[in-house]
Design an enzyme around this catalytic site. Structure first.
Site, PDB file in Angstrom:
ATOM      1  N   ASP A 154     -24.769 -68.082 -96.659  1.00 33.55           N
ATOM      2  CA  ASP A 154     -24.048 -69.351 -96.781  1.00 33.55           C
ATOM      3  C   ASP A 154     -22.944 -69.361 -95.738  1.00 33.55           C
ATOM      4  OD1 ASP A 154     -22.819 -71.811 -97.915  1.00 33.55           O
ATOM      5  OD2 ASP A 154     -24.173 -71.381 -99.572  1.00 33.55           O
ATOM      6  N   HIS A 173     -25.050 -75.160 -94.455  1.00 34.97           N
ATOM      7  CA  HIS A 173     -24.449 -73.944 -95.029  1.00 34.97           C
ATOM      8  C   HIS A 173     -24.723 -72.732 -94.146  1.00 34.97           C
ATOM      9  CE1 HIS A 173     -22.798 -75.662 -98.663  1.00 34.97           C
ATOM     10  NE2 HIS A 173     -23.944 -76.286 -98.918  1.00 34.97           N
ATOM     11  N   GLU A 217     -27.174 -80.225 -98.707  1.00 34.93           N
ATOM     12  CA  GLU A 217     -25.848 -80.512 -98.143  1.00 34.93           C
ATOM     13  C   GLU A 217     -25.747 -80.233 -96.642  1.00 34.93           C
ATOM     14  OE1 GLU A 217     -23.191 -79.817-102.137  1.00 34.93           O
ATOM     15  OE2 GLU A 217     -23.524 -78.053-100.902  1.00 34.93           O
TER      16      GLU A 217
HETATM   17  C1  ACM Z   1     -26.205 -76.861-104.427  1.00 31.22           C
HETATM   18  O1  ACM Z   1     -25.556 -76.708-105.478  1.00 31.22           O
HETATM   19  N1  ACM Z   1     -25.595 -77.263-103.334  1.00 31.22           N
HETATM   20  C2  ACM Z   1     -27.620 -76.603-104.360  1.00 31.22           C
END
Ligand code: ACM
Ligand code: ZN
Length: 765
Positions: free
Chosen positions: A186, A259, A322
């Site tokens: 991440d 991410h 995201e």
């Molecule tokens: C997430 O909680 N962004 C998958």
């Protein structure tokens, strides 16, 4: 109280109708399909003979170790005389097992995994008594409902050691979870050694600082200290094997295209701008993501090669959530990919990106799974979807004939709060108590059998921004994971009350012996606030009230009496509304015999408590509050927990009208609002006050508008209008929400949320 069952079929019927009586005799969680108790019990001595014929090697080792460790019983393997025998079955449901406890114990199973499940169930039935280990005679027959019974762990935001990861896997395996979703990369840290790209760990595994407290706090503070770690490939092999021995498949996640700041810190050339950036110590969503150019795709495929070598799982998780398209929009290389492939926009570009990974994994005999954003711009042909932003993504994917794992934030995010107490450690937000997890069902009610066949199962996610250590991780995971195991395993889930009884009687003691730092939130009483004459009543309702002995103290009894507080019963308080502009604050302590520590509540008495608005704009059904939420003496706190603020999502004004009862002098009107831009919650633009003698003719108060500013001590931002208006009876409060979220902020151009709490109208006759 114990009952003897008359007939096994009666038991089955009772299980099927989900009744609570008598079933507490079945100590197994998740609850088996059939549990039939017979008369009598057997005692196990210091030694147990076990047949070696149908006993898988791995089970033999594990069984022997657990018998010794947990019950001090020595296991003797023999092909002949057996106290405990194993029998392999054919032509039964997947992962089926049965246990028959008579003078001897007979376990029948269909797969090695189900043999393991049988032993877990058997151990849950064994109880240590003075004369030895007791086993009630019974028959158990069982198999799982869903094939994906998952727990996830984010090791990027906070790192967990090899031993901690193993303990996490070990504990989940007791509750028959079979999938460990390991979130290995991440923004804040890359945690898996990749031989071809050593900087991923030498650079990407470490950050220089970490934000302190909730990231919405303003101003932000950082702990400036190197933080990080990673798993070598040898360590990963060791953990994969450890999990395999517990019949847990590890699904690794390599996040893309978003991410990815840790990877971009190591290899900046993979981003759109090529700029060197650090591994961030702040949580959230970052604009810099992998560029969609061929070099990034090849890099990620190389990474996947090493991942596939380490992880034998059928599914490989590629994230996909995201990923802001900001940089892609401005990037020549990305725009070229769009043009060359005839793509419509950046959403289709994301779809193209995921499609490339899907092709790659499929060619290697694996399957891709990603968060539900991978639906945007078109779902890749072989992809499975993990639905986290509610059920909708999963529903859409299943309707398109794709496999789905349901993991909606509403029920499955164990980084949310699990109680409403102000003493709860800081969490990301949200409120997901045990009963909400228990109510989860991965298959939407209106699914046809064909659609339902695409639901692989469900999973809880443990994002660790606010989970700094392993003890805290266990606190967030247990007992909620056990509630989830019921949903994912039980063909017919029994009632929540039944579950809680078994949990309290058999499993919390087990967790205690394992020194698991589980949450006691299920023992916290529910605080109910009622309107009462000239004030409010607060009632504390405990779980299983007969066990409770609640008492209440305040930090300052003298002040309490002055403030009109009366302890009516040991679980009920009465507050007489204060007059004028006084404010009294209280702290209550409540105890009962199940709690290791008393719990603490805060409450405020002021001149509006218990007064319902005459009229109000209807809140959003997601955060509706109740009739007196804005005048109940409980101020919304920060970080918000999803219940104490009343939420709206509209651009039109929010109107509240109050009747003061008599013609009064109104000195001041105050209202508080919440700001949490990461959750799309914005402060209102302003608020206005109008007054009336008759609730018909309204007069605006001169002070035309009022902005919201940070209040001291209390949560949120407060805005006040000083007025000193005489001879009015009705007060209208008009809150103007912000119309749209500004560009560059999370949820840009959407209508923001407006969260309101305590309204105070300071008035006198
Ligand atoms: C997430 O909680 N962004 C998958
Ligand atoms: Zn680019």
């Amino acid at each position: 109280m114990r009952f003897n069952y008359l007939k096994g079929c009666l038991v089955l019927v009772l299980i099927l109708i989900g009744t609570t009586i008598s079933l507490s005799q079945c100590p197994i969680l998740p609850t088996p399909t059939i549990y039939q108790e017979n008369k009598g019990a057997i005692l196990l001595g210091e030694e147990i003979s076990v047949n070696s014929n149908d006993l898988p090697d791995n089970i033999r080792t594990m069984l022997s170790r657990r018998l010794t460790e947990e019950f001090g019983i020595r296991m003797v393997v023999t092909p002949k005389s057996q106290k405990l025998s194993f029998h392999k079955l054919e032509n039964v449901p997947q992962d089926f097992y049965s246990i028959n406890v008579d003078e001897n114990i007979r376990i029948s199973y269909s797969s090695e995994a189900s043999c393991f499940y049988a032993i877990n169930s058997l151990f849950q039935m064994m109880s240590r008594e003075e004369q030895g280990v007791n086993l009630i005679k019974c028959f158990v027959s069982d198999h799982p409902k869903y094939q994906w019974r998952g727990l996830h762990l984010d090791v990027s935001r906070h790192f967990f050691t090899v031993d901690e990861v193993k303990r996490y896997i070990d504990l989940m395996s007791y509750y028959k979870f079979n999938t460990f979703h390991w979130h290995l990369t991440d923004d804040q840290g890359w945690r898996i050694e990749i031989k071809k790209y050593p900087k991923l760990t030498s650079v990407g595994a470490y950050r220089d600082s970490t934000v302190i407290g909730h990231y919405n706090r303003s101003p932000r503070e950082y702990e400036v200290k190197k933080y990080g770690g990673f798993y070598t490939q040898e360590e990963i092999k060791d953990i994969v094997l450890y999990a395999k021995k517990r019949y847990v498949t590890i699904v690794p996640e390599i996040e893309m295209p978003g991410h990815s700041r840790a990877a971009l810190a190591a290899y900046p050339e993979l981003s759109c701008t090529g700029e060197t950036q650090n591994v961030p110590g702040l949580w959230g969503i970052f604009d810099d993501i992998y560029c969609s150019k061929e070099e990034s795709i090849r890099f990620l495929q190389d990474v996947l090669d090493e991942v596939l070598f380490l992880f034998p799982s059928e599914y490989i998780h590629i994230g996909g959530d995201e990923a802001p398209k900001t940089k892609w929009k401005e990037c020549e290389k990305c725009q070229k990919v769009i043009a060359q492939n005839g793509l419509k926009d950046e959403h289709e570009l994301q779809s193209y990106f995921i499609h490339r990974m899907d092709e790659y994994l499929t060619a290697k005999g694996r399957k891709l799974i990603g968060w539900d954003e991978i639906l945007e711009g078109g779902l890749s042909p072989n992809a499975a979807v993990m639905s986290w932003r509610g059920f909708e993504g999963g529903i859409e994917a299943a309707k398109q004939g794709h496999y789905v794992v349901m993991s909606p934030g509403s029920h499955c995010y164990f980084d949310h709060y699990q109680s409403t107490l102000s003493t709860e450690p800081v969490a990301i937000g949200g409120y997901t108590p045990l009963n909400k997890v228990y109510a989860f069902d991965p298959t939407p009610e209106d699914f046809s059998p064909a659609e339902a066949s695409y639901v692989l199962g469900g999973q809880a996610n443990l994002w660790t921004e606010y989970i700094p250590d392993f003890s805290h991780l266990e606190y967030m995971t247990y007992p909620r994971a056990i509630a989830l195991s019921q949903t994912l395993w039980c063909t017919k889930k029994p009632s929540y009350e039944f579950f809680k009884e078994v949990l309290i009687n058999h499993h919390l003691p087990f967790l205690k012996t394992k020194e698991v730092n589980y949450s006691e939130a299920l023992f916290y009483p529910v605080m109910q606030i009622f309107e009462a004459e000239n004030g409010l009543k607060i009632h504390f309702k405990g779980e299983g009230e007969y066990r409770y002995d609640l008492y209440v103290t305040t930090t300052d009894p003298a002040k309490a009496l002055k403030g009109g507080m009366v302890v009516e019963k040991k679980d009920t308080l009465y507050f007489e509304r204060l007059k004028g502009s006084d404010i009294h604050e209280y702290t209550f302590k409540l105890s009962n015999d199940l709690l290791t520590q008393p719990i603490i509540y805060h409450w405020t008495n002021h001149s509006m408590i218990g007064i319902k608005p005459l009229q109000k704009t209807t809140p959003s059904p997601q955060y509706p509050g109740n009739e007196i939420s804005l005048s109940d003496g409980v101020f919304g706190a920060e970080p918000w927990k999803g219940y104490e603020w009343v939420g709206y999502r509209q651009s039109e004004p929010l109107i509240y009208i109050y009747d003061l009862g008599k013609s009064s002098v109104v000195e001041k009107v105050q209202i508080s609002a919440l700001e949490d831009e990461g959750s799309w919650i914005h402060l209102p633009q302003n608020f206005l006050v109008e007054v009336s003698k008759n609730n018909k003719k309204w007069k605006p108060v001169k002070s035309t508008s009022s902005v919201f500013s940070k209040s001291s001590g209390k949560g949120g931002f407060t805005s006040g209008i000083l007025m000193n208006v005489k001879k009015v009876r009705y007060v209208k409060i008009v809150v103007q929400p912000k119309e749209r979220i500004e560009g560059g902020k999370p949820g840009a151009n959407n209508i923001p949320w407006t969260f309101l709490d305590e309204i105070r109208i300071i008035h006198r006759l």
